[in-house]
Scaffold this motif. Structure first.
Motif, PDB file in Angstrom:
ATOM      1  N   GLU A   1       8.123 -40.886 -72.417  1.00 17.31           N
ATOM      2  CA  GLU A   1       9.506 -41.259 -72.110  1.00 17.31           C
ATOM      3  C   GLU A   1      10.503 -40.470 -72.941  1.00 17.31           C
ATOM      4  O   GLU A   1      11.686 -40.479 -72.667  1.00 17.31           O
ATOM      5  N   PHE A   2      10.022 -39.775 -73.954  1.00 17.49           N
ATOM      6  CA  PHE A   2      10.894 -38.943 -74.785  1.00 17.49           C
ATOM      7  C   PHE A   2      10.684 -37.494 -74.416  1.00 17.49           C
ATOM      8  O   PHE A   2       9.625 -37.100 -73.950  1.00 17.49           O
ATOM      9  N   SER A   3      11.690 -36.695 -74.678  1.00 24.88           N
ATOM     10  CA  SER A   3      11.564 -35.286 -74.330  1.00 24.88           C
ATOM     11  C   SER A   3      10.826 -34.560 -75.450  1.00 24.88           C
ATOM     12  O   SER A   3      11.235 -34.588 -76.600  1.00 24.88           O
ATOM     13  N   LEU A   4       9.707 -33.926 -75.098  1.00 24.89           N
ATOM     14  CA  LEU A   4       8.920 -33.183 -76.073  1.00 24.89           C
ATOM     15  C   LEU A   4       8.918 -31.693 -75.754  1.00 24.89           C
ATOM     16  O   LEU A   4       8.096 -30.949 -76.250  1.00 24.89           O
ATOM     17  N   SER A   5       9.841 -31.252 -74.948  1.00 24.61           N
ATOM     18  CA  SER A   5       9.824 -29.869 -74.486  1.00 24.61           C
ATOM     19  C   SER A   5      10.477 -28.915 -75.469  1.00 24.61           C
ATOM     20  O   SER A   5      10.458 -27.713 -75.248  1.00 24.61           O
ATOM     21  N   GLY A   6      11.047 -29.382 -76.554  1.00 19.48           N
ATOM     22  CA  GLY A   6      11.662 -28.495 -77.530  1.00 19.48           C
ATOM     23  C   GLY A   6      13.140 -28.266 -77.304  1.00 19.48           C
ATOM     24  O   GLY A   6      13.725 -27.378 -77.896  1.00 19.48           O
TER      25      GLY A   6
ATOM     26  N   GLU B   1      17.760 -39.851 -80.904  1.00 22.22           N
ATOM     27  CA  GLU B   1      18.881 -39.885 -79.965  1.00 22.22           C
ATOM     28  C   GLU B   1      18.429 -40.402 -78.604  1.00 22.22           C
ATOM     29  O   GLU B   1      19.160 -41.129 -77.927  1.00 22.22           O
ATOM     30  N   ASP B   2      17.199 -40.033 -78.189  1.00 18.65           N
ATOM     31  CA  ASP B   2      16.665 -40.524 -76.924  1.00 18.65           C
ATOM     32  C   ASP B   2      16.480 -42.038 -76.943  1.00 18.65           C
ATOM     33  O   ASP B   2      16.550 -42.688 -75.901  1.00 18.65           O
TER      34      ASP B   2
ATOM     35  N   ASP C   1      23.320 -37.977 -86.472  1.00 13.70           N
ATOM     36  CA  ASP C   1      24.324 -37.038 -86.972  1.00 13.70           C
ATOM     37  C   ASP C   1      24.206 -35.733 -86.185  1.00 13.70           C
ATOM     38  O   ASP C   1      23.515 -35.654 -85.179  1.00 13.70           O
ATOM     39  N   GLU C   2      24.894 -34.666 -86.664  1.00 15.31           N
ATOM     40  CA  GLU C   2      24.909 -33.420 -85.892  1.00 15.31           C
ATOM     41  C   GLU C   2      23.549 -32.692 -85.909  1.00 15.31           C
ATOM     42  O   GLU C   2      23.311 -31.811 -85.106  1.00 15.31           O
ATOM     43  N   TYR C   3      22.647 -33.080 -86.818  1.00 18.60           N
ATOM     44  CA  TYR C   3      21.331 -32.464 -86.865  1.00 18.60           C
ATOM     45  C   TYR C   3      20.272 -33.257 -86.087  1.00 18.60           C
ATOM     46  O   TYR C   3      19.139 -32.831 -85.987  1.00 18.60           O
ATOM     47  N   GLY C   4      20.611 -34.394 -85.561  1.00 22.90           N
ATOM     48  CA  GLY C   4      19.685 -35.209 -84.801  1.00 22.90           C
ATOM     49  C   GLY C   4      18.934 -36.227 -85.635  1.00 22.90           C
ATOM     50  O   GLY C   4      18.005 -36.859 -85.157  1.00 22.90           O
ATOM     51  N   PHE C   5      19.346 -36.354 -86.908  1.00 25.91           N
ATOM     52  CA  PHE C   5      18.721 -37.364 -87.780  1.00 25.91           C
ATOM     53  C   PHE C   5      19.416 -38.709 -87.604  1.00 25.91           C
ATOM     54  O   PHE C   5      20.559 -38.779 -87.177  1.00 25.91           O
TER      55      PHE C   5
END
Length: 84
Positions: free
Chosen positions: A57-62, A69-70, A76-80
């Motif tokens: 269900e999460f995107s693992l394509s890079g 976020e999913d 934050d802006e880095y996805g943490f």
């Protein structure tokens, strides 16, 4: 005093025989344990393989989205994960 010497001479072979028997038993058990460990290290172990699904269900394509976020959590802006 003679009675004690006779008792000691009588008991000494029995004591030494018991001592030798215990040493033989201990060494046999130690050898068995070493052999068991050696054979166990040579025996192949089947490991449980868990399937890895690419269609989760999460995107693992890079791409640029993060798993956090999913999930819909604030990032934050880095996805943490953003902690306030």
């Amino acid at each position: 005093m003679d009675d004690i010497s006779v008792l000691i001479r009588e008991a000494k072979p029995l004591y030494l025989a018991r001592k030798r028997r215990r040493q033989v038993i201990k060494s046999a058990l130690a050898m068995a344990a070493v052999m068991w460990i050696g054979l166990a290290s040579l025996w192949p172990v089947q490991r449980q393989a868990y399937p890895y699904y690419w269609d989760s269900e999460f995107s693992l394509s890079g791409d640029e989205t993060s798993v956090v976020e999913d999930l819909g959590l604030p990032t934050d802006e880095y996805g943490f994960l953003m902690v306030s």
